[in-house]
Design a protein around this motif. Structure first.
Motif, PDB file in Angstrom:
ATOM      1  N   ARG A 164       0.842  -1.188   0.000  1.00 12.57           N
ATOM      2  CA  ARG A 164       0.000   0.000   0.000  1.00 12.57           C
ATOM      3  C   ARG A 164       0.882   1.245   0.000  1.00 12.57           C
ATOM      4  N   GLY A 165       0.287   2.353  -0.415  1.00 10.98           N
ATOM      5  CA  GLY A 165       1.042   3.591  -0.488  1.00 10.98           C
ATOM      6  C   GLY A 165       1.691   3.744  -1.849  1.00 10.98           C
ATOM      7  N   GLY A 166       2.572   4.730  -1.948  1.00 12.47           N
ATOM      8  CA  GLY A 166       3.198   5.017  -3.222  1.00 12.47           C
ATOM      9  C   GLY A 166       4.697   4.796  -3.179  1.00 12.47           C
ATOM     10  N   GLU A 258      -6.358  12.465  -2.348  1.00 13.80           N
ATOM     11  CA  GLU A 258      -6.579  11.315  -3.234  1.00 13.80           C
ATOM     12  C   GLU A 258      -5.702  10.129  -2.851  1.00 13.80           C
ATOM     13  N   MET A 259      -4.509  10.398  -2.330  1.00 17.94           N
ATOM     14  CA  MET A 259      -3.591   9.314  -1.981  1.00 17.94           C
ATOM     15  C   MET A 259      -3.836   8.771  -0.580  1.00 17.94           C
ATOM     16  N   HIS A 264     -10.073   7.669   0.537  1.00 18.13           N
ATOM     17  CA  HIS A 264     -10.357   7.024  -0.748  1.00 18.13           C
ATOM     18  C   HIS A 264      -9.854   5.588  -0.731  1.00 18.13           C
ATOM     19  N   SER A 265     -10.575   4.732  -1.429  1.00 22.56           N
ATOM     20  CA  SER A 265     -10.139   3.355  -1.586  1.00 22.56           C
ATOM     21  C   SER A 265      -9.355   3.240  -2.887  1.00 22.56           C
ATOM     22  N   LEU A 285       3.645  14.534   1.440  1.00 19.91           N
ATOM     23  CA  LEU A 285       3.548  13.543   0.370  1.00 19.91           C
ATOM     24  C   LEU A 285       4.461  12.342   0.626  1.00 19.91           C
ATOM     25  N   ARG A 286       5.398  12.482   1.541  1.00 19.01           N
ATOM     26  CA  ARG A 286       6.337  11.390   1.818  1.00 19.01           C
ATOM     27  C   ARG A 286       6.038  10.716   3.151  1.00 19.01           C
ATOM     28  N   ARG A 287       4.851  10.945   3.683  1.00 18.30           N
ATOM     29  CA  ARG A 287       4.456  10.277   4.915  1.00 18.30           C
ATOM     30  C   ARG A 287       3.891   8.898   4.600  1.00 18.30           C
ATOM     31  N   PRO A 288       3.780   8.018   5.611  1.00 15.52           N
ATOM     32  CA  PRO A 288       3.239   6.675   5.374  1.00 15.52           C
ATOM     33  C   PRO A 288       1.880   6.709   4.699  1.00 15.52           C
ATOM     34  N   GLY A 289       1.706   5.838   3.709  1.00 18.08           N
ATOM     35  CA  GLY A 289       0.463   5.772   2.959  1.00 18.08           C
ATOM     36  C   GLY A 289       0.507   6.564   1.682  1.00 18.08           C
ATOM     37  N   ARG A 290       1.513   7.422   1.523  1.00 20.69           N
ATOM     38  CA  ARG A 290       1.668   8.192   0.282  1.00 20.69           C
ATOM     39  C   ARG A 290       2.982   7.752  -0.373  1.00 20.69           C
ATOM     40  N   PHE A 291       3.873   8.683  -0.697  1.00 20.13           N
ATOM     41  CA  PHE A 291       5.166   8.271  -1.238  1.00 20.13           C
ATOM     42  C   PHE A 291       6.115   7.992  -0.081  1.00 20.13           C
TER      43      PHE A 291
END
Length: 410
Positions: A164-166, A258-259, A264-265, A285-291
């Motif tokens: 999960r995440g980016g 959105e991320m 959002h699923s 944007l670099r936190r857990p769940g994103r990038f």
């Protein structure tokens, strides 16, 4: 005026990321729209310096020079009128702000700027990581952070990990980050949806945020899908440095929303980003769940250089070219540098053929002559990267970059 503020924001972003061609093209089009042809022509020259022969920029330059010479510039494509939502009072809004604005973003509203008609931009790659020459360390990191958990979901759950995440690919420009992202999609058997900043930014108030939402909605409808966001540093720049740029702050906020798996699923949507300057990306944007994971993509190694040279010469008449020898003599060059060498060598052979009247293939002398004229294009990037490693790596985010710099003695 709202669109003037957008132009100001874009110019500010361009100062921070001068090499983003798509962003500069947007600025040129806005300047032409305001009949600021001299300013637009200056930006055309800068753009062609980054990418000589770009057809779109050459077309915009022709419009500018025609207008400055006193002629009527070629008309820009007429935008299709957008149908407003029934709940939105356009007349009142126009009277209030004195400018035409787009309908406000409404959560759950049908996408208006990116629709199913754009599904042609969602492709199914026919390549995999096996088609990426060399780059063994990058492949190992991809398998560890993304591909491994996806192929072994039960084992990943047992160890408390997931995909999960980016995932953010970063490194010097022209080193194949987009190609690697496409190969990841092919490896997963997923759709590939590449997005550039020009696909998101819009001069109308609220449109850029709507575009972000619509892009993610299209990716969700085409899951499994690799959503690839190029030039993330230009799109998701640090909000703390956006003084007076309210437009871009809201775009970053929308991207964060959105991320976020809490709002959002994104099941089946794998978000990959690419940037040359991860240190300019907003910390949220670099936190857990994103990038929350980064992979360094450095200059191509010998195997990768051989593969790149073969790719760019495959459809051209060649004779007596030793790719292994060339790969050994092109250390320090990026993939873009190698592509330029192949193009220049072809032009030399073609010029010689026109002069003699006899067609001859591209040979080693042509490639060696082209190689003598090319200097590594990534020098400035490595200077910035070394400063980051020395003075801004307190949390260890760039340890892999530090090891790379030490290994190649840059």
């Amino acid at each position: 005026m709202a669109d003037d503020q957008v132009l100001t924001d874009m110019l500010t972003m361009l100062d921070r990321s001068p090499g983003v061609l798509a962003l500069r093209v947007c600025v040129i089009e806005l300047l032409i729209e305001r009949e600021r042809y001299a300013d637009a022509l200056t930006h055309c020259g800068i753009a062609l310096g980054h990418e000589p022969g770009n057809a779109q920029v050459l077309g915009l330059m022709t419009r500018c020079t025609t207008a400055l010479a006193g002629g009527a510039p070629d008309p820009a494509p007429v935008a299709v009128a957008r149908k407003p939502q029934a709940e939105f009072d356009w007349v009142a809004a126009e009277n209030e702000v004195g400018d035409i604005i787009a309908p406000p973003f409404v959560e759950g509203a049908p996408p208006e700027y990116v629709t199913d008609d754009d599904a042609a931009t969602v492709e199914r790659p026919r390549i995999g990581l096996a088609d990426v020459g060399g780059m063994d360390e990058v492949k190992r990191q991809l398998d560890l952070t993304l591909l491994g958990p996806l192929r072994n979901p039960e084992l990943a759950t047992a160890f408390g990990t997931s995909a999960r995440g980016g995932l953010l690919l970063y490194g010097p420009p022209g080193c194949g980050k987009t190609f690697i992202a496409s190969a990841v999609a092919g490896e997963l058997g997923a759709n590939f949806y590449p997005i550039e900043i020009a696909d998101i930014l819009d001069i109308y108030t609220g449109s850029s945020e709507r575009n972000v939402h619509s892009i993610f909605e299209l990716a969700r409808r085409n899951a499994p899908c690799v959503l690839f966001l190029d030039e993330v540093d230009a799109l998701g720049h640090k909000r703390s440095q956006m003084h007076g740029s309210s437009t871009m702050r809201t775009v970053v906020n929308q991207l964060l929303t959105e991320m976020d798996s809490a709002t959002h699923s994104n099941e089946g949507v794998f978000v990959l980003g690419a940037t040359n300057h991860p240190w300019d990306v907003d910390v949220a944007l670099r936190r857990p769940g994103r990038f929350d994971r980064m992979i360094f993509v450095g200059l191509p190694d010998a195997a990768a250089r051989r593969s790149i040279l073969h790719y760019h010469l495959r459809d051209r008449p060649i004779a007596g070219i030793d790719l292994t020898a060339l790969a050994a003599h092109t250390e320090g060059l990026s993939g873009a540098d190698l592509a330029h060498i192949c193009t220049s060598a072809t032009q030399l052979a073609m010029a010689d053929s026109m002069r003699t009247g006899e067609v001859r293939p591209v040979g080693m002398p042509d490639v060696q002559a082209a190689l003598a004229q090319v200097r590594p294009s990534t020098g400035a990037w490595f200077e910035s990267a070394r400063n980051v490693v020395e003075f801004a790596n307190g949390d260890g985010s760039y340890d892999d970059l530090a090891r790379y710099l030490k290994r190649v003695k840059r």
